[in-house]
Design a protein around this motif. Structure first.
Motif, short mmCIF file in Angstrom:
data_model
loop_
_atom_site.label_atom_id
_atom_site.label_comp_id
_atom_site.label_asym_id
_atom_site.label_seq_id
_atom_site.Cartn_x
_atom_site.Cartn_y
_atom_site.Cartn_z
N ASP A 16 0.80 -1.23 0.00
CA ASP A 16 0.00 0.00 0.00
C ASP A 16 0.83 1.28 0.00
O ASP A 16 0.28 2.37 -0.15
CB ASP A 16 -0.90 0.05 1.26
CG ASP A 16 -1.87 -1.11 1.34
OD1 ASP A 16 -2.47 -1.46 0.31
OD2 ASP A 16 -2.01 -1.66 2.45
N ASP A 18 2.98 3.10 -1.85
CA ASP A 18 2.93 4.13 -2.90
C ASP A 18 1.56 4.81 -2.97
O ASP A 18 1.47 6.03 -3.12
CB ASP A 18 3.30 3.54 -4.26
CG ASP A 18 4.78 3.18 -4.35
OD1 ASP A 18 5.58 3.69 -3.54
OD2 ASP A 18 5.14 2.37 -5.23
N GLU A 19 0.49 4.02 -2.85
CA GLU A 19 -0.86 4.59 -2.89
C GLU A 19 -1.11 5.49 -1.67
O GLU A 19 -1.75 6.54 -1.79
CB GLU A 19 -1.89 3.46 -2.95
CG GLU A 19 -3.28 3.94 -3.33
CD GLU A 19 -4.28 2.80 -3.53
OE1 GLU A 19 -5.48 3.11 -3.68
OE2 GLU A 19 -3.89 1.61 -3.53
N ARG A 73 -10.70 0.98 -3.24
CA ARG A 73 -9.74 2.08 -3.41
C ARG A 73 -9.45 2.71 -2.05
O ARG A 73 -10.37 2.93 -1.26
CB ARG A 73 -10.34 3.12 -4.36
CG ARG A 73 -9.39 4.14 -4.90
CD ARG A 73 -10.06 4.99 -5.98
NE ARG A 73 -11.14 5.81 -5.46
CZ ARG A 73 -10.97 7.05 -4.99
NH1 ARG A 73 -9.79 7.61 -4.98
NH2 ARG A 73 -12.00 7.74 -4.54
#
Length: 178
Positions: A16, A18-19, A73
């Protein structure tokens, strides 16, 4: 854990990072952050965090990076850190496009519940840049109180951003957890 609002809360993983960095940056820095009300673009430029900073929280055995998903998301996150009788709340970000619709309230309520349940803490602490009166008022409406305890802003350390004014400092806010 899934809620009635279609939110899923879980701990972040390395996959997770980078997001999460993109979410945090979008909520606080640059023109994209101006879509929401939590922007710091007028007082700080540069980065808010980086992949290593997020990874450090994910790996820390005394921390959790609570990640909030809707429809698969990531839409929000916050750090919880166990510090003895209290927990520290930080790295709080809500997608700018979703701010003002109650998502932040849901995240902070879940963070408080999780800190009480996981660690048995009786108080939550956080630090907020003292010139962010609108943000401090939002936290006060959630039960946090200003302590008047200030710490200096880390001028010269660009990992925290590039200050656009010379009067920045952090104020400690606290809340008793019932």
């Amino acid at each position: 854990m899934e809620t009635a609002a279609g939110l899923t809360f879980r701990d972040a993983t390395d996959a997770d990072v980078d997001e999460l960095v993109a979410l945090i940056e979008s909520a606080y820095r640059g023109d994209a952050s101006r879509a929401g009300w939590t922007t710091e673009a007028d007082i700080l430029q540069g980065q808010r965090t980086d992949p290593q900073g997020v990874r450090d929280v994910v790996k820390d055995p005394d921390s959790r990076l609570l990640t909030v998903e809707r429809d698969g998301r990531i839409v929000a996150c916050c750090q919880l850190e166990h510090r003895g009788s209290h927990a520290y709340f930080g790295m709080f970000a809500v997608s700018p496009a979703l701010q003002g619709a109650g998502l932040g309230k849901a995240v902070i309520a879940e963070a408080e519940r999780a800190a009480r349940e996981s660690w048995g803490v009786t108080e939550m602490h956080m630090t907020v840049i003292s010139v962010r009166e609108d943000l401090i008022a939002w936290y006060e409406r959630r039960g946090y109180r200003r302590t008047g305890r200030m710490t200096p802003f880390p001028y010269g350390d660009e990992r925290f951003g590039i200050p656009q004014r010379d009067d920045l400092r952090f104020e400690l806010l606290a809340k008793e957890l019932g």
